[in-house]
Design a protein around this motif. Structure first.
Motif, short mmCIF file in Angstrom:
data_model
loop_
_atom_site.label_atom_id
_atom_site.label_comp_id
_atom_site.label_asym_id
_atom_site.label_seq_id
_atom_site.Cartn_x
_atom_site.Cartn_y
_atom_site.Cartn_z
N GLY A 49 38.07 73.70 29.99
CA GLY A 49 38.94 72.58 29.69
C GLY A 49 40.42 72.89 29.67
O GLY A 49 41.21 72.06 29.23
N GLY A 50 40.84 74.07 30.09
CA GLY A 50 42.26 74.39 30.12
C GLY A 50 42.80 74.77 28.76
O GLY A 50 42.04 74.98 27.81
N LYS A 56 34.10 67.56 30.76
CA LYS A 56 34.03 68.93 30.25
C LYS A 56 32.59 69.44 30.26
O LYS A 56 32.33 70.59 30.62
CB LYS A 56 34.63 69.01 28.85
CG LYS A 56 36.15 68.82 28.87
CD LYS A 56 36.78 69.07 27.54
CE LYS A 56 38.27 68.85 27.58
NZ LYS A 56 39.00 69.66 28.53
N PHE A 57 31.64 68.59 29.86
CA PHE A 57 30.24 69.02 29.87
C PHE A 57 29.70 69.11 31.29
O PHE A 57 28.85 69.96 31.58
CB PHE A 57 29.39 68.10 28.99
CG PHE A 57 29.59 68.39 27.53
CD1 PHE A 57 28.97 69.48 26.93
CD2 PHE A 57 30.43 67.60 26.76
CE1 PHE A 57 29.18 69.77 25.58
CE2 PHE A 57 30.66 67.88 25.42
CZ PHE A 57 30.02 68.97 24.82
N GLU A 101 26.36 67.37 32.05
CA GLU A 101 27.09 66.16 31.71
C GLU A 101 26.31 65.29 30.72
O GLU A 101 26.88 64.66 29.84
CB GLU A 101 27.38 65.36 32.99
CG GLU A 101 28.19 64.12 32.79
CD GLU A 101 28.49 63.43 34.12
OE1 GLU A 101 29.27 62.47 34.09
OE2 GLU A 101 27.96 63.83 35.16
N SER A 102 24.99 65.29 30.84
CA SER A 102 24.16 64.44 29.98
C SER A 102 24.13 64.92 28.53
O SER A 102 23.69 64.19 27.65
CB SER A 102 22.73 64.34 30.52
OG SER A 102 22.10 65.61 30.48
N ALA A 103 24.62 66.14 28.26
CA ALA A 103 24.66 66.62 26.88
C ALA A 103 25.69 65.87 26.05
O ALA A 103 25.54 65.72 24.84
CB ALA A 103 24.97 68.12 26.84
N SER A 104 26.72 65.35 26.71
CA SER A 104 27.79 64.65 26.00
C SER A 104 27.26 63.35 25.41
O SER A 104 26.63 62.55 26.09
CB SER A 104 28.95 64.34 26.94
OG SER A 104 29.96 63.60 26.27
N THR A 105 27.53 63.15 24.12
CA THR A 105 27.15 61.91 23.44
C THR A 105 28.38 61.19 22.92
O THR A 105 28.27 60.33 22.06
CB THR A 105 26.17 62.21 22.29
OG1 THR A 105 26.81 63.09 21.36
CG2 THR A 105 24.88 62.82 22.79
N SER A 106 29.54 61.54 23.44
CA SER A 106 30.80 60.96 22.99
C SER A 106 30.84 59.47 23.27
O SER A 106 30.46 59.02 24.35
CB SER A 106 31.97 61.65 23.68
OG SER A 106 33.18 61.19 23.17
N GLN A 107 31.26 58.72 22.28
CA GLN A 107 31.43 57.28 22.43
C GLN A 107 32.43 56.80 21.37
O GLN A 107 32.77 57.55 20.46
CB GLN A 107 30.10 56.56 22.26
CG GLN A 107 29.42 56.83 20.94
CD GLN A 107 28.03 56.23 20.88
OE1 GLN A 107 27.60 55.54 21.78
NE2 GLN A 107 27.31 56.50 19.81
N ASP A 108 32.90 55.59 21.51
CA ASP A 108 33.83 55.03 20.53
C ASP A 108 33.21 55.12 19.14
O ASP A 108 32.04 54.79 18.95
CB ASP A 108 34.16 53.57 20.84
CG ASP A 108 35.08 53.42 22.04
OD1 ASP A 108 35.71 54.43 22.44
OD2 ASP A 108 35.16 52.31 22.59
N LEU A 144 33.89 65.59 21.13
CA LEU A 144 33.03 66.52 21.88
C LEU A 144 31.61 66.58 21.30
O LEU A 144 30.93 67.60 21.43
CB LEU A 144 33.66 67.91 21.93
CG LEU A 144 34.91 68.00 22.80
CD1 LEU A 144 35.54 69.38 22.72
CD2 LEU A 144 34.59 67.65 24.26
N MET A 145 31.14 65.48 20.72
CA MET A 145 29.76 65.43 20.24
C MET A 145 28.83 65.65 21.43
O MET A 145 29.06 65.14 22.53
CB MET A 145 29.46 64.09 19.57
CG MET A 145 30.26 63.82 18.31
SD MET A 145 29.92 64.94 16.93
CE MET A 145 28.32 64.37 16.38
N HIS A 146 27.76 66.44 21.18
CA HIS A 146 26.80 66.73 22.24
C HIS A 146 25.45 67.11 21.63
O HIS A 146 25.36 67.47 20.47
CB HIS A 146 27.32 67.81 23.18
CG HIS A 146 27.52 69.15 22.53
ND1 HIS A 146 28.58 69.41 21.69
CD2 HIS A 146 26.80 70.29 22.59
CE1 HIS A 146 28.52 70.67 21.28
NE2 HIS A 146 27.43 71.22 21.79
#
Length: 193
Positions: free
Chosen positions: A36-37, A102-103, A109-116, A122-124
């Motif tokens: 992620g830099g 990032k995931f 990518e499916s590990a990410s559970t980020s939402q409003d 970075l919830m996963h």
């Protein structure tokens, strides 16, 4: 800005022609990847096994992977060390799409559970049992309901739960993780959309 990562030795044992225990010389160095830099964690890929029970050979070679992979191989294990820099605005202001990217970079990518409204951008969640050991510094484990701060010497057993790591300490936190491939019991399977 990330500090210079601390170097550590990876020592791999094996067997000589007489079946006696030896240190395997001349293995390539472990992989190191900044994710992620600037402001992102540095992953040190130490080793993985491709199956359980793990196949033990006389002269183990370094596991072969072309890129960073978040999860362990199916029915396998993975050990890695991660250096988490202090969390800054570049992490706190991530969007759900940013987090998924990032995931995706880590092959999951499916590990990410980020939402409003998520407790952390970075919830996963992965289908793994992870043993995390804080080697140096402190870090906060953020869960769906609550959070807890871990310090050097603390151990966490992560059982496929939705989580994120937040370094609010102002100093690098270094953790070792052993990831074990798993599967969710039926009551824990994600809901189909």
């Amino acid at each position: 800005m990330n500090e210079q990562p601390t170097v550590f030795k990876r020592i791999v044992t094996g067997h000589d022609a007489d079946g006696k225990a030896i240190v395997i010389p001349n293995l390539p160095p472990m992989a190191m990847q900044l994710v992620g830099g600037p402001g992102g964690p540095t992953f040190f890929e130490v080793w993985h096994t491709a199956e359980t029970p793990a196949l033990i050979t006389a002269q183990p070679g370094a596991p072969n992977e072309d890129s960073l992979v978040l999860a362990p191989p199916g029915k396998g294990t993975r050990i890695r060390v991660i250096e988490f820099p202090p969390e800054g605005d570049e992490i706190r202001k991530l969007t759900g799409a940013d987090a998924q990217a990032k995931f995706k970079f880590m092959g999951n990518e499916s590990a990410s559970t980020s939402q409003d409204g998520a407790p952390h951008p970075l919830m996963h969640r992965t289908q793994t049992v992870d043993y995390g050991i804080v080697l140096e510094g402190e870090i906060t484990m953020v869960l769906d309901r609550g959070e807890t701060t871990l310090q050097a010497g603390d151990v966490v057993i992560q059982n496929g739960t939705n989580h994120a790591w937040a370094n609010r300490s102002g100093k690098i936190c270094r953790m070792a993780f052993v990831l074990i491939d798993g599967r969710f019991s039926p009551e824990l399977l994600p809901e189909k959309k």
